[in-house]
Design an enzyme around this catalytic site. Structure first.
Site, mmCIF file in Angstrom:
data_model
loop_
_atom_site.group_PDB
_atom_site.id
_atom_site.type_symbol
_atom_site.label_atom_id
_atom_site.label_comp_id
_atom_site.label_asym_id
_atom_site.label_seq_id
_atom_site.Cartn_x
_atom_site.Cartn_y
_atom_site.Cartn_z
ATOM 1 N N SER A 10 16.310 -15.199 14.473
ATOM 2 C CA SER A 10 15.889 -15.286 13.095
ATOM 3 C C SER A 10 14.463 -14.803 12.601
ATOM 4 O O SER A 10 14.472 -13.957 11.878
ATOM 5 C CB SER A 10 16.220 -16.734 12.635
ATOM 6 O OG SER A 10 15.827 -16.643 11.153
ATOM 7 N N GLN A 55 28.941 -16.861 15.016
ATOM 8 C CA GLN A 55 28.518 -17.469 13.864
ATOM 9 C C GLN A 55 27.701 -16.326 13.397
ATOM 10 O O GLN A 55 27.700 -16.325 11.950
ATOM 11 C CB GLN A 55 27.458 -18.303 14.306
ATOM 12 C CG GLN A 55 26.921 -19.295 12.911
ATOM 13 C CD GLN A 55 26.076 -20.187 13.383
ATOM 14 O OE1 GLN A 55 24.769 -20.311 13.282
ATOM 15 N NE2 GLN A 55 26.526 -21.638 13.594
ATOM 16 N N ARG A 90 13.485 -11.337 10.722
ATOM 17 C CA ARG A 90 13.005 -11.537 9.234
ATOM 18 C C ARG A 90 11.813 -10.328 9.253
ATOM 19 O O ARG A 90 11.515 -9.815 8.172
ATOM 20 C CB ARG A 90 12.478 -12.735 9.134
ATOM 21 C CG ARG A 90 13.448 -13.937 8.762
ATOM 22 C CD ARG A 90 12.691 -14.931 8.482
ATOM 23 N NE ARG A 90 13.731 -16.376 8.527
ATOM 24 C CZ ARG A 90 13.829 -17.073 7.466
ATOM 25 N NH1 ARG A 90 13.384 -16.388 6.177
ATOM 26 N NH2 ARG A 90 14.788 -18.039 7.507
ATOM 27 N N SER A 148 -14.237 12.649 5.199
ATOM 28 C CA SER A 148 -15.390 11.935 6.113
ATOM 29 C C SER A 148 -16.326 11.184 5.325
ATOM 30 O O SER A 148 -17.019 12.022 4.378
ATOM 31 C CB SER A 148 -15.749 12.712 7.170
ATOM 32 O OG SER A 148 -17.015 11.940 7.876
ATOM 33 N N ARG A 200 0.688 -1.223 -0.137
ATOM 34 C CA ARG A 200 -0.033 -0.067 -0.091
ATOM 35 C C ARG A 200 0.806 1.243 -0.163
ATOM 36 O O ARG A 200 0.382 2.296 -0.688
ATOM 37 C CB ARG A 200 -0.819 -0.035 1.239
ATOM 38 C CG ARG A 200 -1.891 1.068 1.008
ATOM 39 C CD ARG A 200 -2.838 0.730 2.442
ATOM 40 N NE ARG A 200 -3.742 1.855 2.571
ATOM 41 C CZ ARG A 200 -4.929 2.207 2.173
ATOM 42 N NH1 ARG A 200 -5.231 1.243 1.361
ATOM 43 N NH2 ARG A 200 -5.736 3.017 2.577
ATOM 44 N N TYR A 201 1.910 1.402 0.776
ATOM 45 C CA TYR A 201 2.510 2.562 0.930
ATOM 46 C C TYR A 201 4.015 2.617 0.503
ATOM 47 O O TYR A 201 4.404 3.731 -0.116
ATOM 48 C CB TYR A 201 2.659 2.934 2.474
ATOM 49 C CG TYR A 201 1.194 2.855 3.253
ATOM 50 C CD1 TYR A 201 0.422 3.714 2.804
ATOM 51 C CD2 TYR A 201 0.955 1.968 4.133
ATOM 52 C CE1 TYR A 201 -0.516 3.666 3.368
ATOM 53 C CE2 TYR A 201 0.105 2.076 4.778
ATOM 54 C CZ TYR A 201 -1.197 2.917 4.549
ATOM 55 O OH TYR A 201 -2.308 3.179 5.171
ATOM 56 N N HIS A 231 2.971 25.229 26.241
ATOM 57 C CA HIS A 231 1.695 24.292 26.860
ATOM 58 C C HIS A 231 0.551 24.363 26.014
ATOM 59 O O HIS A 231 -0.486 24.252 26.631
ATOM 60 C CB HIS A 231 1.633 24.826 28.352
ATOM 61 C CG HIS A 231 2.639 25.280 29.044
ATOM 62 N ND1 HIS A 231 3.526 24.161 30.005
ATOM 63 C CD2 HIS A 231 3.617 26.553 29.275
ATOM 64 C CE1 HIS A 231 4.614 24.633 30.386
ATOM 65 N NE2 HIS A 231 4.497 25.917 29.952
ATOM 66 N N ARG A 272 13.715 -28.154 5.906
ATOM 67 C CA ARG A 272 13.595 -27.572 6.701
ATOM 68 C C ARG A 272 14.820 -26.409 7.142
ATOM 69 O O ARG A 272 15.152 -26.236 8.166
ATOM 70 C CB ARG A 272 13.457 -28.060 8.308
ATOM 71 C CG ARG A 272 12.242 -28.909 8.230
ATOM 72 C CD ARG A 272 10.812 -28.225 8.149
ATOM 73 N NE ARG A 272 9.608 -28.901 7.848
ATOM 74 C CZ ARG A 272 8.412 -28.521 7.659
ATOM 75 N NH1 ARG A 272 8.198 -27.176 7.761
ATOM 76 N NH2 ARG A 272 7.346 -29.431 7.756
ATOM 77 N N HIS A 273 15.439 -26.316 6.173
ATOM 78 C CA HIS A 273 16.601 -25.323 5.846
ATOM 79 C C HIS A 273 16.506 -24.200 4.767
ATOM 80 O O HIS A 273 16.988 -24.845 3.583
ATOM 81 C CB HIS A 273 17.858 -26.152 6.254
ATOM 82 C CG HIS A 273 18.990 -25.288 6.637
ATOM 83 N ND1 HIS A 273 19.785 -24.225 5.790
ATOM 84 C CD2 HIS A 273 19.780 -25.669 7.765
ATOM 85 C CE1 HIS A 273 20.781 -23.880 6.446
ATOM 86 N NE2 HIS A 273 20.789 -24.611 7.578
#
Length: 484
Positions: free
Chosen positions: A330, A237, A334, A285, A14-15, A155, A81-82
């Site tokens: 991780s 790592q 992301r 509006s 959208r932006y 103020h 799974r990697h």
């Protein structure tokens, strides 16, 4: 229809700008991984490992992923799974001569972390350029209205006069600090380099038969090939997640600046003194057709709050990394890193759009000044009558009584402030009647505001935007058109 049947983040759908949305896209991410694998192979071959030229050629010719390759990688990731190994496999299918040497000696963070550092540095560059344009646009506004008197507020109560342009310099000054902070963060970004599974480079030392010099040279070569001047001297790592803190801190600070600016503009819109752009076909509006809501400034405030809190994620993630690393960073990163950059990008583009179309209403401003200035001018009136031979204490008492009478007219009867009319009608003040107009000239109440604007723009804004990178960005920056 499929795109409409699953959730998409409005940040990208959208932006956000196309450039920032592409930077964190899957296509760009995985292409960057392949470039990093290619850089590693080039450096390893240069230092003597038996990598055939055909392998490098195939890697160079297959840096962009096709839709079919994305499908293969997705199936592999589901099976293994990697994500990194899924893409190692996929890259090897289109570069079979390199299949055996892709990712040689590396750990997953070689591509994931180094790629993130590339994206962070590029994203900060995008933001610096956008911020420079916003500063330029707002500076033009400040110069245009440098001497237009307006009621100051402390103020959110009427205070001494300032000018419309001087108020804008307060916004610009904070944006200049953001420019400085983001540039510092960008220029400080290093490269993780080739460090191995726990940062000891043990795998590469094995590859090069214990030759420490070659391992160090490998780190330098890959760093240079990837466009960085230096790599962090030690890592685990991962690169230290404290880097993410240092990056998101100036973005959060930018969010605070943008929120303050947009809030001021929302308040000014309520006062009908300054308004953001409003298209002829825009609807304020669904029920109240007359409304002109400051929706752009409201969007800036809304997204700025999101930008400010993302910094907390970086702080918490960094604080809970165990020893050489844990994977609980991780999933959080992301989401956090792309969202921070996309949000900052949107805040700046929306702010630029607002600054390019600000509408000032001098007559409304003058009317509000006229309502409050008589009270502010009382000290000047007292001083003037004393100069004409009057008694200070007597003059003070006369003004006190007349001021309370005028305040009653305003607060209790809802009428206009008639203090000056009462002064004119009091014979005691006849010696200064001819000087009342001059005493009530708003220009005499703004102090050095115009000169402060001029000096600030000349000595602070222009030098900051003289940086060649930013100068080009300002010169090339077109108007921002919001799609929604």
């Amino acid at each position: 229809m499929e795109a409409y049947e699953t959730y998409q983040t409005p940040l990208s759908s959208r932006y956000a700008s196309k450039e920032m949305a592409h930077l964190f896209s899957s296509a760009h991410r995985f292409k960057t991984w392949r470039e990093l694998w290619l850089n590693l192979a080039i450096a390893e071959k240069q230092l003597g490992l038996p990598i055939p030229e055909e392998a490098l050629d195939q890697m160079k010719n297959n840096l962009d992923l096709t839709p079919e390759q994305f499908d293969i990688a997705a199936k592999e990731e589901k099976k293994r799974r990697h994500d990194v190994m899924a893409h190692v496999h996929t890259f090897g299918l289109v570069a079979p001569a390199a299949a055996g040497i892709i990712h040689l000696g590396a750990t997953s963070c070689y591509v994931t972390d180094n790629a993130d550092l590339i994206f962070i540095r590029t994203g900060l560059t995008f933001l610096l350029k956008s911020l420079a344009v916003v500063i330029s646009r707002l500076s033009a506004f400040a110069a245009q209205y440098r001497a237009l008197p307006t009621l100051g507020f402390t103020h959110f109560q009427p205070a001494q006069l300032t000018t419309v342009g001087k108020r804008a310099t307060l916004w610009i000054q904070e944006l200049l600090w953001d420019l400085r902070n983001i540039k510092r963060a960008r220029d400080d970004i290093g490269f993780r380099g080739v460090k191995g599974t726990t940062g000891t480079q043990a795998s590469f030392l094995t590859l090069f038969d214990g030759d420490h010099d070659k391992v160090e040279e490998l780190d330098k070569l890959v760093t240079k090939l990837s466009g960085f001047d230096y790599a962090y001297p030690v890592t685990s790592q991962t690169y230290s997640r404290k880097i993410d803190i240092d990056v998101l801190a100036p973005l959060a600070s930018l969010g605070a600046t943008a929120h303050k600016i947009a809030t001021d503009l929302r308040l000014l819109a309520n006062l009908k003194e300054v308004e953001e752009p409003f298209e002829s076909t825009q609807i304020g509006s669904s029920a109240m057709a007359y409304k002109r809501n400051p929706m752009r400034s409201e969007r800036v405030c809304s997204l700025s709050r999101h930008l400010m809190v993302l910094h907390q994620n970086a702080l918490m993630t960094s604080s809970v990394q165990w020893f050489e690393r844990t994977l609980d960073d991780s999933a959080n990163r992301r989401i956090t890193l792309p969202e921070a950059f996309l949000t900052a990008d949107i805040v700046l583009s929306t702010l630029q759009n607002v600054c390019e179309g600000l509408v000032v209403y001098p007559r409304v401003i003058a009317r509000r000044i006229a309502q409050e200035l008589p009270f502010m001018a009382t000290e000047n009136i007292i001083m003037c009558i004393v100069k004409k031979g009057g008694d200070r204490q007597e003059a003070h008492e006369k003004i006190r009584v007349l001021s309370h009478e005028a305040a009653h007219q305003v607060k209790n009867l809802g009428l206009e402030n008639d203090l000056i009319a009462r002064v004119r009608n009091d014979p005691y003040f006849s010696p200064i009647h001819e000087e009342l107009e001059q005493l009530l000239d708003p220009q005499t109440f703004i102090g050095r505001a115009p000169e402060q604007v001029d000096k600030f723009l000349k000595e602070w804004v222009r030098p900051a935007l003289e940086d060649e990178e930013l100068k080009v960005a300002v010169a090339d920056g077109g108007k921002v058109e919001l799609s929604v």
